[in-house]
Scaffold this active site. Structure first.
Site, PDB file in Angstrom:
ATOM      1  N   SER A 151       0.818  -1.196   0.000  1.00 45.06           N
ATOM      2  CA  SER A 151       0.000   0.000   0.000  1.00 45.06           C
ATOM      3  C   SER A 151       0.866   1.266   0.000  1.00 45.06           C
ATOM      4  O   SER A 151       1.771   1.405  -0.825  1.00 45.06           O
ATOM      5  CB  SER A 151      -0.955  -0.051   1.189  1.00 45.06           C
ATOM      6  OG  SER A 151      -2.004   0.861   1.039  1.00 45.06           O
ATOM      7  N   ASP A 343      -8.498  -6.353  -4.947  1.00 43.11           N
ATOM      8  CA  ASP A 343      -8.237  -5.085  -4.271  1.00 43.11           C
ATOM      9  C   ASP A 343      -8.958  -3.953  -4.991  1.00 43.11           C
ATOM     10  O   ASP A 343      -8.951  -3.894  -6.226  1.00 43.11           O
ATOM     11  CB  ASP A 343      -6.730  -4.826  -4.254  1.00 43.11           C
ATOM     12  CG  ASP A 343      -6.355  -3.593  -3.440  1.00 43.11           C
ATOM     13  OD1 ASP A 343      -7.213  -3.082  -2.706  1.00 43.11           O
ATOM     14  OD2 ASP A 343      -5.191  -3.167  -3.536  1.00 43.11           O
ATOM     15  N   HIS A 400      -6.055  -6.632  -1.108  1.00 37.80           N
ATOM     16  CA  HIS A 400      -4.979  -5.680  -0.846  1.00 37.80           C
ATOM     17  C   HIS A 400      -3.798  -6.328  -0.124  1.00 37.80           C
ATOM     18  O   HIS A 400      -2.655  -5.987  -0.365  1.00 37.80           O
ATOM     19  CB  HIS A 400      -5.548  -4.543   0.005  1.00 37.80           C
ATOM     20  CG  HIS A 400      -4.710  -3.317   0.070  1.00 37.80           C
ATOM     21  ND1 HIS A 400      -4.443  -2.545  -1.035  1.00 37.80           N
ATOM     22  CD2 HIS A 400      -4.089  -2.712   1.114  1.00 37.80           C
ATOM     23  CE1 HIS A 400      -3.687  -1.504  -0.677  1.00 37.80           C
ATOM     24  NE2 HIS A 400      -3.457  -1.597   0.626  1.00 37.80           N
TER      25      HIS A 400
END
Length: 423
Positions: A151, A343, A400
């Protein structure tokens, strides 16, 4: 609980007494006056000579997500969130260094208001962190070093890798940085946000009107970014998230196939910290009671996390694709980009968009190379593609958090990048 603590405080051969089943080391480095960064090393269990295996740094998202907590206990550390052994922990294959980065995150802290305000400052701080780490553990200076991230951690990792490489070349740091893994990374925020509407529309979350409205707001965000209105772009990103939650009945930003509780907001919504969902256990008790006690720390965990995000609001939406290009053109570092197909927050279409636009010496090879399927444990887990020192992995059945959602695919990618073990 006494039995648990007693188990955690066993005397170890390689490091000090720690929390968990591995041999460990940990400490602080003052990276600037009043700014102190915490690191926590888990020695590999693959061998009695840890320097025979790579050193992998793990960086969490946020900014303000704690790698020593979420990355460690939820994704890839030796113990899971129930404090039970994790069969697919990365510690089985390499030495894992969790860092609470930037300063103010997790057990890291600032004394006054010495928070980082730019990605470049974060990278500069990290060079000092590694100088301090190697001073304490010089046996790792020649060990192959890889930085894996998730991320917003990927945005930081790209620039950190470049700065570490430069510091090694100019002699201010002795290190052996070999690669960087950018997992579902916030490298080009605008590309991610522009693809939310078509991604959700094609999955059946939006009707035509909602698609058009969400796309319009995303185009407005792009206009803000194009004119350098970065704080406004960050606010618009927050508004886009609110629209997504309204239109999709709180679809999970981190895995769109997760079940959504009815009649209430979803427990895993982003809460202003990219890549840091709400955990299922009492994180404050785990970190500020059990871990803090076992590591004999005086600093509380997590009390400055939100301030970390707030001080980077002007930098939050800025892309670092130019940094990735510099890694590809100016270094021999392996740059591995990987993305979970489920994601939303950093969706695969947005990631493919910025990767396809990279200006690097292997670009022509990239455009003519076909992706190939890869398998693990007898099942196809994704696709891979390489050109020069760039590698890209499309990860199936993952959102994610790839190490959490598809650990077999993640271990395959880890092996491909480090060439360290068999899967």
């Amino acid at each position: 609980m006494r039995l648990l603590i007693g188990f955690c405080l066993l005397t170890v051969a390689l490091g000090r007494q720690g929390f968990g089943p591995t041999d460990q080391e940990w400490g602080y480095v003052t990276v600037r006056e009043g700014a102190h960064m915490f690191w926590w090393l888990h020695y590999t269990t693959a061998t009695t000579k840890p320097t025979e295996k790579p050193l992998i740094i793990w960086l969490q998202g946020g900014p303000g997500g704690s790698g020593t907590e979420y990355g460690n206990f939820e994704e890839l550390g030796p113990w899971d969130s129930d404090l039970k052994p994790r069969n697919n922990t990365w510690v089985n294959h390499a030495n894992i260094l969790f860092v609470d980065n930037p300063v103010g995150t997790g057990f890291s802290y600032v004394e006054n208001s010495e928070f980082a305000t730019t990605n470049e400052q974060i990278a500069n701080d990290f060079v000092v962190l590694m100088q301090g780490f190697y001073k304490q553990l010089p046996q790792f200076e020649d060990v192959p070093l890889y930085i894996f991230s998730e991320s917003y951690g990927g945005k930081m990792a790209a620039e950190i890798a470049l700065h570490l490489y430069q510091a090694t070349k100019n002699g201010t740091l002795k290190s052996n940085v070999r690669g960087v893994g950018l997992g579902d990374s916030w490298i080009s925020p605008v590309d991610s946000c522009l693809t939310w509407a078509p991604y959700l529309y094609n999955l059946g979350f939006l009707d035509t009107q909602q698609y058009q409205l969400l796309d319009k707001e995303a185009q407005d965000l792009k206009q803000m970014a194009d004119t350098g209105k970065w704080a406004e772009a960050s606010s618009q990103w927050g508004y886009l998230e609110e629209l997504v939650q309204l239109y999709t009945a709180y679809a999970d930003f981190y895995n769109v196939l997760d079940n959504i509780p009815a009649y209430g907001s979803h427990v895993r919504k982003s809460n202003k910290v990219l890549g840091k969902p709400v955990l299922t256990y009492d994180e404050d008790y785990l970190m500020n009671k059990l871990v803090k006690l076992a590591l004999n720390l005086t600093q509380d965990w997590g009390h400055q996390n939100e301030a970390v995000f707030e001080h980077l609001v002007d930098d939050f939406m800025k892309p670092v694709t130019h940094i990735v290009e510099r890694l590809l053109n100016e270094t021999d570092i392996t740059v591995a980009v990987y993305n979970g197909q489920l994601d939303l927050i950093v969706d695969t279409p947005g990631t493919v968009n910025w990767v396809d636009k990279l200006n690097f010496k292997g670009a022509k090879i990239w455009t003519t190379t076909e992706k190939e399927a890869f398998s693990a444990e007898g099942f196809y887990e994704g696709f891979g593609k390489k050109a020069g020192n760039l590698a890209f992995y499309w990860v199936l059945r993952s959102g994610h958090m790839v190490p959490l959602d598809n650990p077999n695919a993640m271990l395959y990618i880890l092996q491909q990048v480090t060439n360290n073990f068999e899967v």
